[in-house]
Design a protein around this motif. Structure first.
Motif, PDB file in Angstrom:
ATOM      1  N   PHE A  31       0.835  -1.207   0.000  1.00 30.83           N
ATOM      2  CA  PHE A  31       0.000   0.000   0.000  1.00 30.83           C
ATOM      3  C   PHE A  31       0.864   1.249   0.000  1.00 30.83           C
ATOM      4  CE2 PHE A  31       0.536  -0.722   4.568  1.00 30.83           C
ATOM      5  CZ  PHE A  31       0.801   0.563   5.047  1.00 30.83           C
ATOM      6  N   ALA A  32       2.030   1.188   0.665  1.00 31.67           N
ATOM      7  CA  ALA A  32       2.931   2.331   0.679  1.00 31.67           C
ATOM      8  C   ALA A  32       3.574   2.536  -0.682  1.00 31.67           C
ATOM      9  CB  ALA A  32       4.005   2.132   1.752  1.00 31.67           C
ATOM     10  N   VAL A  33       3.882   1.446  -1.384  1.00 38.49           N
ATOM     11  CA  VAL A  33       4.429   1.538  -2.734  1.00 38.49           C
ATOM     12  C   VAL A  33       3.393   2.166  -3.669  1.00 38.49           C
ATOM     13  CG1 VAL A  33       5.290   0.212  -4.701  1.00 38.49           C
ATOM     14  CG2 VAL A  33       5.977  -0.415  -2.371  1.00 38.49           C
ATOM     15  N   ALA A  34       2.142   1.737  -3.542  1.00 42.38           N
ATOM     16  CA  ALA A  34       1.079   2.306  -4.374  1.00 42.38           C
ATOM     17  C   ALA A  34       0.914   3.800  -4.099  1.00 42.38           C
ATOM     18  CB  ALA A  34      -0.231   1.571  -4.127  1.00 42.38           C
ATOM     19  N   ARG A  35       0.983   4.186  -2.849  1.00 39.82           N
ATOM     20  CA  ARG A  35       0.853   5.603  -2.498  1.00 39.82           C
ATOM     21  C   ARG A  35       2.002   6.436  -3.062  1.00 39.82           C
ATOM     22  NH1 ARG A  35      -0.898   5.110   3.901  1.00 39.82           N
ATOM     23  NH2 ARG A  35      -3.099   4.512   3.534  1.00 39.82           N
ATOM     24  N   ALA A  36       3.144   5.804  -3.272  1.00 34.47           N
ATOM     25  CA  ALA A  36       4.290   6.519  -3.825  1.00 34.47           C
ATOM     26  C   ALA A  36       4.096   6.857  -5.295  1.00 34.47           C
ATOM     27  CB  ALA A  36       5.567   5.697  -3.639  1.00 34.47           C
ATOM     28  N   GLY A  37       3.129   6.165  -5.958  1.00 33.42           N
ATOM     29  CA  GLY A  37       2.829   6.500  -7.336  1.00 33.42           C
ATOM     30  C   GLY A  37       2.975   5.376  -8.333  1.00 33.42           C
ATOM     31  N   LEU A  38       2.996   4.133  -7.865  1.00 34.37           N
ATOM     32  CA  LEU A  38       3.071   2.977  -8.760  1.00 34.37           C
ATOM     33  C   LEU A  38       1.715   2.285  -8.796  1.00 34.37           C
ATOM     34  CD1 LEU A  38       6.075   3.455  -7.647  1.00 34.37           C
ATOM     35  CD2 LEU A  38       6.511   1.135  -8.447  1.00 34.37           C
ATOM     36  N   GLY A  39       1.203   2.062 -10.001  1.00 33.02           N
ATOM     37  CA  GLY A  39      -0.070   1.371 -10.175  1.00 33.02           C
ATOM     38  C   GLY A  39       0.155   0.045 -10.863  1.00 33.02           C
ATOM     39  N   LEU A  40      -0.476  -1.012 -10.365  1.00 32.05           N
ATOM     40  CA  LEU A  40      -0.254  -2.356 -10.880  1.00 32.05           C
ATOM     41  C   LEU A  40      -1.507  -2.935 -11.519  1.00 32.05           C
ATOM     42  CD1 LEU A  40       1.452  -4.963 -11.143  1.00 32.05           C
ATOM     43  CD2 LEU A  40       0.635  -5.599  -8.850  1.00 32.05           C
ATOM     44  N   VAL A  41      -1.337  -3.468 -12.734  1.00 33.43           N
ATOM     45  CA  VAL A  41      -2.332  -4.324 -13.365  1.00 33.43           C
ATOM     46  C   VAL A  41      -1.767  -5.740 -13.265  1.00 33.43           C
ATOM     47  CG1 VAL A  41      -3.637  -4.835 -15.458  1.00 33.43           C
ATOM     48  CG2 VAL A  41      -2.983  -2.472 -14.931  1.00 33.43           C
ATOM     49  N   PRO A  42      -2.232  -6.530 -12.305  1.00 32.77           N
ATOM     50  CA  PRO A  42      -1.552  -7.793 -12.000  1.00 32.77           C
ATOM     51  C   PRO A  42      -1.842  -8.896 -13.003  1.00 32.77           C
ATOM     52  CG  PRO A  42      -3.483  -7.571 -10.619  1.00 32.77           C
ATOM     53  CD  PRO A  42      -3.368  -6.292 -11.401  1.00 32.77           C
ATOM     54  N   GLU A  43      -0.981  -9.870 -13.036  1.00 30.02           N
ATOM     55  CA  GLU A  43      -1.225 -11.062 -13.840  1.00 30.02           C
ATOM     56  C   GLU A  43      -2.506 -11.736 -13.338  1.00 30.02           C
ATOM     57  OE1 GLU A  43       1.245 -15.005 -15.333  1.00 30.02           O
ATOM     58  OE2 GLU A  43       1.700 -14.132 -13.367  1.00 30.02           O
ATOM     59  N   GLY A  44      -3.360 -12.140 -14.267  1.00 29.47           N
ATOM     60  CA  GLY A  44      -4.613 -12.772 -13.877  1.00 29.47           C
ATOM     61  C   GLY A  44      -5.718 -11.800 -13.520  1.00 29.47           C
ATOM     62  N   ARG A  45      -5.461 -10.487 -13.671  1.00 26.32           N
ATOM     63  CA  ARG A  45      -6.445  -9.401 -13.483  1.00 26.32           C
ATOM     64  C   ARG A  45      -6.846  -9.179 -12.036  1.00 26.32           C
ATOM     65  NH1 ARG A  45      -8.420 -12.930 -18.246  1.00 26.32           N
ATOM     66  NH2 ARG A  45      -6.912 -12.144 -19.749  1.00 26.32           N
ATOM     67  N   GLN A  46      -7.241 -10.236 -11.332  1.00 25.47           N
ATOM     68  CA  GLN A  46      -7.549 -10.171  -9.904  1.00 25.47           C
ATOM     69  C   GLN A  46      -8.577  -9.088  -9.560  1.00 25.47           C
ATOM     70  OE1 GLN A  46      -4.044 -10.355  -7.355  1.00 25.47           O
ATOM     71  NE2 GLN A  46      -2.954 -11.598  -8.852  1.00 25.47           N
ATOM     72  N   VAL A  47      -9.649  -9.039 -10.344  1.00 23.61           N
ATOM     73  CA  VAL A  47     -10.757  -8.144  -9.986  1.00 23.61           C
ATOM     74  C   VAL A  47     -11.523  -8.768  -8.824  1.00 23.61           C
ATOM     75  CG1 VAL A  47     -10.919  -7.325 -12.365  1.00 23.61           C
ATOM     76  CG2 VAL A  47     -12.404  -9.172 -11.598  1.00 23.61           C
ATOM     77  N   PHE A  48     -12.227  -7.928  -8.109  1.00 25.98           N
ATOM     78  CA  PHE A  48     -13.029  -8.430  -6.986  1.00 25.98           C
ATOM     79  C   PHE A  48     -14.319  -9.028  -7.539  1.00 25.98           C
ATOM     80  CE2 PHE A  48     -10.601  -4.856  -5.120  1.00 25.98           C
ATOM     81  CZ  PHE A  48      -9.842  -5.592  -4.216  1.00 25.98           C
ATOM     82  N   PRO A  49     -14.532 -10.340  -7.413  1.00 26.88           N
ATOM     83  CA  PRO A  49     -15.679 -10.968  -8.065  1.00 26.88           C
ATOM     84  C   PRO A  49     -17.017 -10.565  -7.472  1.00 26.88           C
ATOM     85  CG  PRO A  49     -14.546 -12.555  -6.651  1.00 26.88           C
ATOM     86  CD  PRO A  49     -13.691 -11.325  -6.705  1.00 26.88           C
ATOM     87  N   ASN A  50     -17.039 -10.220  -6.174  1.00 28.96           N
ATOM     88  CA  ASN A  50     -18.299  -9.914  -5.505  1.00 28.96           C
ATOM     89  C   ASN A  50     -18.560  -8.414  -5.406  1.00 28.96           C
ATOM     90  OD1 ASN A  50     -16.184  -9.578  -3.748  1.00 28.96           O
ATOM     91  ND2 ASN A  50     -17.307 -10.294  -1.937  1.00 28.96           N
TER      92      ASN A  50
END
Length: 228
Positions: A71-90
């Motif tokens: 979460f700290a890495v994301a706040r620094a300005g890195l956005g990830l589109v992960p392998e397998g998409r990993q969307v929230f199904p519900n």
């Protein structure tokens, strides 16, 4: 912008990365290439704080990220589109998009304009989407964190040709707007058209780096490191 130096990582006693070195400049697109099992996803996981490096440095705009939580890495300005998409199904499409949104250039309306199908499917559950729709959702979700660097792990894997073309079109637009991109994909021709530079991983080390023109001019190099 991003500088990775001497990066090492392991899963338990199994070492995967052996001193990976790479860099992404502001507004630049870098492709991370290599056969399956060479350490591409592990490199991304170590950069994003999803896997703690055993050695090395990950600096972003001069700030050391190695060892920080994701979460700290994301706040620094890195956005990830992960392998397998990993969307929230519900969660619905809209809920997936806004769950991690931050203020900035990208807002819900802009993402829905970029991917009109997401506006059409706004109330659909994540697990009701096709693979292509899920990938668009994963990219839109990452953009709504308003990153300075967008990282995509297997950007178009398993997608129909039409959807792959749409993803590459969007990535070209994002690059043209000045967003830095680090992308993993198997479609070398598309990567050559999109990216400024390429880094090839072989057994957890960077075996080659060069420009798109250099990679295109060396089919023997592609066969050696990327051929099946």
């Amino acid at each position: 912008m991003l500088s990775v130096a001497g990066l090492e990582a392991a899963y338990g006693s199994s070492r995967v990365l052996f001193g990976v070195e790479l860099a992404v400049g502001a507004g630049e697109a870098l492709a991370l290439l290599g056969r399956n099992g060479m350490g591409k996803t592990t490199t991304v996981r170590a950069i994003m704080g999803l896997l703690r490096p055993s050695a090395g440095s990950v600096r972003f705009e001069g700030i050391e990220l190695a060892g920080l939580r994701s979460f700290a890495v994301a706040r620094a300005g890195l956005g990830l589109v992960p392998e397998g998409r990993q969307v929230f199904p519900n969660l619905t499409v809209r809920e997936n998009l806004v769950a991690t949104a931050r203020r900035g250039r990208w807002r819900l309306a802009e993402v829905e304009a970029l991917f009109p199908v997401l506006a059409e499917r706004r109330t659909a559950w994540g697990n009701e989407l096709s693979g292509g729709e899920q990938q668009m959702l994963a990219i839109g979700r990452a953009l709504l964190t308003n990153p300075k660097l967008l990282i995509l792990d297997e950007a178009t894997e398993g997608l129909a040709p039409r959807i792959r073309g749409e993803i590459w079109r969007v990535l070209a637009r994002l690059k043209a707007e000045g967003l830095a991109i680090l992308v993993i994909d198997k479609n070398v021709g598309d990567l050559i058209r999109l990216c400024d530079r390429h880094a090839i991983l072989e057994k957890g080390k960077v075996a080659w780096t060069g420009s798109s023109a250099e990679l295109a001019a060396e089919p023997a190099l592609q066969a050696r490191y990327l051929g099946v």
